[in-house]
Design a protein around this motif. Sequence first.
Motif, PDB file in Angstrom:
ATOM      1  N   GLY A   1       0.780  -1.242   0.000  1.00 25.06           N
ATOM      2  CA  GLY A   1       0.000   0.000   0.000  1.00 25.06           C
ATOM      3  C   GLY A   1       0.802   1.277   0.000  1.00 25.06           C
ATOM      4  O   GLY A   1       0.253   2.371   0.133  1.00 25.06           O
ATOM      5  N   GLU A   2       2.115   1.171  -0.142  1.00 26.33           N
ATOM      6  CA  GLU A   2       2.952   2.379  -0.133  1.00 26.33           C
ATOM      7  C   GLU A   2       2.852   3.104  -1.475  1.00 26.33           C
ATOM      8  O   GLU A   2       2.880   2.470  -2.525  1.00 26.33           O
ATOM      9  CB  GLU A   2       4.422   2.003   0.136  1.00 26.33           C
ATOM     10  N   LYS A   3       2.811   4.438  -1.396  1.00 25.88           N
ATOM     11  CA  LYS A   3       2.722   5.213  -2.640  1.00 25.88           C
ATOM     12  C   LYS A   3       4.118   5.703  -3.046  1.00 25.88           C
ATOM     13  O   LYS A   3       4.450   6.880  -2.908  1.00 25.88           O
ATOM     14  CB  LYS A   3       1.762   6.378  -2.470  1.00 25.88           C
ATOM     15  N   CYS A   4       4.917   4.729  -3.506  1.00 25.17           N
ATOM     16  CA  CYS A   4       6.287   5.063  -3.873  1.00 25.17           C
ATOM     17  C   CYS A   4       6.523   4.777  -5.360  1.00 25.17           C
ATOM     18  O   CYS A   4       5.829   3.972  -5.961  1.00 25.17           O
ATOM     19  CB  CYS A   4       7.290   4.290  -3.024  1.00 25.17           C
ATOM     20  N   GLY A   5       7.507   5.467  -5.904  1.00 26.36           N
ATOM     21  CA  GLY A   5       7.828   5.280  -7.322  1.00 26.36           C
ATOM     22  C   GLY A   5       9.308   5.460  -7.583  1.00 26.36           C
ATOM     23  O   GLY A   5      10.105   5.683  -6.660  1.00 26.36           O
ATOM     24  N   LEU A   6       9.641   5.332  -8.850  1.00 27.10           N
ATOM     25  CA  LEU A   6      11.052   5.408  -9.251  1.00 27.10           C
ATOM     26  C   LEU A   6      11.178   6.156 -10.570  1.00 27.10           C
ATOM     27  O   LEU A   6      10.333   6.033 -11.449  1.00 27.10           O
ATOM     28  CB  LEU A   6      11.601   3.986  -9.406  1.00 27.10           C
ATOM     29  N   VAL A   7      12.248   6.928 -10.666  1.00 23.83           N
ATOM     30  CA  VAL A   7      12.595   7.533 -11.956  1.00 23.83           C
ATOM     31  C   VAL A   7      13.995   7.071 -12.314  1.00 23.83           C
ATOM     32  O   VAL A   7      14.939   7.223 -11.524  1.00 23.83           O
ATOM     33  CB  VAL A   7      12.538   9.070 -11.892  1.00 23.83           C
ATOM     34  N   LYS A   8      14.089   6.472 -13.478  1.00 23.09           N
ATOM     35  CA  LYS A   8      15.398   6.020 -13.970  1.00 23.09           C
ATOM     36  C   LYS A   8      15.821   6.965 -15.083  1.00 23.09           C
ATOM     37  O   LYS A   8      15.156   7.083 -16.104  1.00 23.09           O
ATOM     38  CB  LYS A   8      15.295   4.595 -14.505  1.00 23.09           C
ATOM     39  N   ILE A   9      16.915   7.656 -14.859  1.00 21.92           N
ATOM     40  CA  ILE A   9      17.416   8.590 -15.877  1.00 21.92           C
ATOM     41  C   ILE A   9      18.117   7.790 -16.968  1.00 21.92           C
ATOM     42  O   ILE A   9      19.040   7.019 -16.691  1.00 21.92           O
ATOM     43  CB  ILE A   9      18.420   9.601 -15.269  1.00 21.92           C
ATOM     44  N   ARG A  10      17.686   8.002 -18.191  1.00 22.39           N
ATOM     45  CA  ARG A  10      18.378   7.375 -19.333  1.00 22.39           C
ATOM     46  C   ARG A  10      19.347   8.374 -19.961  1.00 22.39           C
ATOM     47  O   ARG A  10      20.511   8.077 -20.181  1.00 22.39           O
ATOM     48  CB  ARG A  10      17.349   6.935 -20.369  1.00 22.39           C
ATOM     49  N   VAL A  11      18.870   9.584 -20.207  1.00 22.41           N
ATOM     50  CA  VAL A  11      19.709  10.598 -20.855  1.00 22.41           C
ATOM     51  C   VAL A  11      20.201  11.567 -19.781  1.00 22.41           C
ATOM     52  O   VAL A  11      19.421  12.320 -19.210  1.00 22.41           O
ATOM     53  CB  VAL A  11      18.915  11.346 -21.942  1.00 22.41           C
ATOM     54  N   PHE A  12      21.495  11.504 -19.511  1.00 19.99           N
ATOM     55  CA  PHE A  12      22.061  12.390 -18.483  1.00 19.99           C
ATOM     56  C   PHE A  12      22.624  13.662 -19.109  1.00 19.99           C
ATOM     57  O   PHE A  12      22.694  14.704 -18.475  1.00 19.99           O
ATOM     58  CB  PHE A  12      23.156  11.645 -17.711  1.00 19.99           C
ATOM     59  N   ARG A  13      23.074  13.553 -20.379  1.00 19.32           N
ATOM     60  CA  ARG A  13      23.513  14.731 -21.159  1.00 19.32           C
ATOM     61  C   ARG A  13      22.882  14.609 -22.523  1.00 19.32           C
ATOM     62  O   ARG A  13      23.181  13.652 -23.222  1.00 19.32           O
ATOM     63  CB  ARG A  13      25.042  14.764 -21.261  1.00 19.32           C
ATOM     64  N   PRO A  14      22.059  15.538 -22.984  1.00 17.08           N
ATOM     65  CA  PRO A  14      21.593  16.695 -22.235  1.00 17.08           C
ATOM     66  C   PRO A  14      20.727  16.278 -21.050  1.00 17.08           C
ATOM     67  O   PRO A  14      20.009  15.275 -21.135  1.00 17.08           O
ATOM     68  CB  PRO A  14      20.757  17.473 -23.262  1.00 17.08           C
ATOM     69  N   PHE A  15      20.770  17.046 -19.971  1.00 19.22           N
ATOM     70  CA  PHE A  15      19.993  16.686 -18.788  1.00 19.22           C
ATOM     71  C   PHE A  15      18.554  17.181 -18.959  1.00 19.22           C
ATOM     72  O   PHE A  15      18.335  18.356 -19.251  1.00 19.22           O
ATOM     73  CB  PHE A  15      20.610  17.290 -17.530  1.00 19.22           C
ATOM     74  N   PRO A  16      17.573  16.282 -18.800  1.00 24.83           N
ATOM     75  CA  PRO A  16      16.176  16.676 -19.045  1.00 24.83           C
ATOM     76  C   PRO A  16      15.575  17.413 -17.844  1.00 24.83           C
ATOM     77  O   PRO A  16      14.598  16.948 -17.231  1.00 24.83           O
ATOM     78  CB  PRO A  16      15.489  15.324 -19.299  1.00 24.83           C
ATOM     79  N   GLY A  17      16.121  18.547 -17.523  1.00 25.17           N
ATOM     80  CA  GLY A  17      15.742  19.292 -16.316  1.00 25.17           C
ATOM     81  C   GLY A  17      14.271  19.671 -16.245  1.00 25.17           C
ATOM     82  O   GLY A  17      13.568  19.298 -15.289  1.00 25.17           O
ATOM     83  N   PRO A  18      13.752  20.423 -17.223  1.00 26.56           N
ATOM     84  CA  PRO A  18      12.353  20.846 -17.135  1.00 26.56           C
ATOM     85  C   PRO A  18      11.377  19.671 -17.089  1.00 26.56           C
ATOM     86  O   PRO A  18      10.400  19.705 -16.328  1.00 26.56           O
ATOM     87  CB  PRO A  18      12.152  21.654 -18.428  1.00 26.56           C
ATOM     88  N   GLU A  19      11.652  18.632 -17.872  1.00 24.97           N
ATOM     89  CA  GLU A  19      10.758  17.473 -17.918  1.00 24.97           C
ATOM     90  C   GLU A  19      10.742  16.761 -16.562  1.00 24.97           C
ATOM     91  O   GLU A  19       9.691  16.340 -16.075  1.00 24.97           O
ATOM     92  CB  GLU A  19      11.206  16.502 -19.019  1.00 24.97           C
ATOM     93  N   LEU A  20      11.918  16.643 -15.961  1.00 26.74           N
ATOM     94  CA  LEU A  20      12.003  15.992 -14.655  1.00 26.74           C
ATOM     95  C   LEU A  20      11.311  16.826 -13.590  1.00 26.74           C
ATOM     96  O   LEU A  20      10.603  16.299 -12.722  1.00 26.74           O
ATOM     97  CB  LEU A  20      13.471  15.845 -14.253  1.00 26.74           C
ATOM     98  N   SER A  21      11.528  18.114 -13.665  1.00 23.61           N
ATOM     99  CA  SER A  21      10.955  19.017 -12.685  1.00 23.61           C
ATOM    100  C   SER A  21       9.430  18.880 -12.681  1.00 23.61           C
ATOM    101  O   SER A  21       8.790  18.822 -11.627  1.00 23.61           O
ATOM    102  CB  SER A  21      11.377  20.447 -13.012  1.00 23.61           C
TER     103      SER A  21
END
Lengths: 401, 305
Positions: free
Chosen positions: A293-313
């Motif tokens: 029942g925990e509301k947890c998730g994960l984000v796995k970064i594939r592209v580190f350069r260029p860094f997808p800053g706005p999309e991640l934010s």
Amino acid sequence: MAVAVETQKTAALTGNEAAAQAMRQINPDVVAAYPITPQTEIVQLFSTFVSDGLVKTEFVAVESEHSAMSATVGAAAAGARAMTATSSQGLALMWEMLYIAAGMRVPVVMPMVNRALSSPINIHCDHSDSMGARDSGWLQIYSENAQEMYDNLIQAVRIAEHPDVLLPVMVTMDGFIISHGMENVELLPDRAVQDFVGEYHFPYPLLDVEHPKTLGPLALQDFYFEFKRQQAEAVHRAKNVILAVAEEYARISGRRYGFFEAYQMDDAEYAVVVLGSTAGTAKYVIDQLRQAGEKCGLVKIRVFRPFPGPELSELLSGLKALGILDRADTFSTQGGPLYLEVKAALYHALKRPKCINYIYGLGGRDIDPELIRQALMEIKDLGSEQADGVGPIVRYLGVRE
Amino acid sequence: MALPDLAKKPQRFTGGHRACAGCGFPVTIKIILQAAENPVVVGCATGCMEVTSTIYPYTAWRCSFIHTAFENAAATMSGVEAAYRSLKRQGKIDKDIDFIAFGGDGGTYDIGLQALSGAMERGHKLVYVCYNNQGYMNTGIQRSSATPRGANTTTTPAGTHLPGKPQYPKDLTAIMAAHGIPYAAQASMSHWNDLYRKAQKAFAVDGPAFLNVLSTCRLGWATAPEDTVDVAEGAVQCNVWPLFEVENGKWKLTFKPKKPLPVADWMKQQGRFKHLFQSDNTELLESIQRQVDEDWQRLLELCGE
């Protein structure tokens, strides 16, 4: 195009074998490489393809990684599709040439098998090698498993060589954990890969002797800055190209890629951000916690350069708390490189989650489900209304202290 | 080759570059480039040649040219040559092209030695030319392993305790010959015909070739611009810089001074040795002469003279 999906073959391959198979199918004109653990197997396997006439490649067994990158840059500038591969100290020795490859805008593609940097010497996985090159101007794509390594390498050729980009790309996988671990990998037919990557066209090839060009000139106060500004612009443009190439690749492979993978994030209240093979372990833990029942998730970064800053934010700003897992330290007291990037990306978000950093797995130290579970529970507590402050922002996971 | 004929051959390296008046390397490389019958791709190590000839947006090169870094002209050109072989084998290119890498002695004897050794050992069809001005002149006259003993440089300054560089230069031409490459030679910008002929031979061999060419640096050697050729000639005439070639393992002298000059005569032509003649350095000067004589004798034996 759907035909290719049906004719894919499943093979049991290590990450290194998958990378070598991708290189065989890309069939570059020149490969210049030098042995280093845990990458060696890639160039060994590739050498057997050369010896057996399975590729058209001219293989140059150079005397160092510095020369490997120098020869690869020379070959790409001459008008040949050129590749190399390395790890750890080898990447460190290439350091000077990494910047030159990017500055000269040669679209070299390089499998990079992550391994810790000396000292002490260590042959196992962490990300300190590729993170040391994060500001070199190379695009960086991280792979969770052998399948992703294979898929990312093939896509990297198209990304690097795109006229809007013309930048080198390194595609990484975790040393030993992925490079030497065997998995089922879906391989595209050779023809499909060949059609996908197409012919190499460098705009100013040295071998076009009738239209001589001077490559690698001296540019001083009056021009150097414009070169670098254009380089920065090319990295921006790479974002659209990466997504377009992924879309096209999905059509021939059925496998879809983006800047990052969001796992169980739709209603998540807290999450971890990871790179590479740790994502597999973390997903397993999240599945278990979700069942409870925990509301947890994960984000796995594939592209580190260029860094997808706005999309991640956009994805992360609504969370209550966030833990960023780094397999490298910056030795700055400010946390690991991924943490710094993610936190910077969130700075302008209207709603910012509490954000802490876990540095883990240096020198191949095992990251087991229990450690990730422990981190997730800490992150959950941090997000609770009773939490008093953040506590230490940089925490070390799975180390004796 | 007669001089008027050489003058008529097209120039691949143009005027207007920013090398010093009296600099040796432009003379050296013009002669070598004229000896190539095919189109050429030139690779260049960081150094005077590169920084004076490619100041963006200008270039002095009328042929394909690449510079990447200091220590890797041989490695970069290994990649260019490998690309050529690959594309030629695939039928994507049909021209015959010659490949040249230029490096100064710093980029060749010292920091570039590993890349050079690797390229020669692998057998790339590449002519590597060291334009040897006996020091790191681009960075302001520091000693290299090609700098002669006794020379005043900014890292071996002549002082009250040390009379310039303490060591003799290493014999790079012999080291390259020991790689078993088909052609290695030592030449001087002063003997243009000998240099031209050696460059022709270097381009003709099916494999790697190495040319070590003495090229005066008038700033580093402290000589007058108009004496550039004479000073290089002096090095040959006193046996400090013998002219020879090693063709398929066979050593051959290509010039023999009728009566070798004393080394001190050559040294007196140059400000970098001035300090040796301002106080009593008889012993040092004698040992330099002795070393030159011994090296010359050894070379005569190797050449079966």
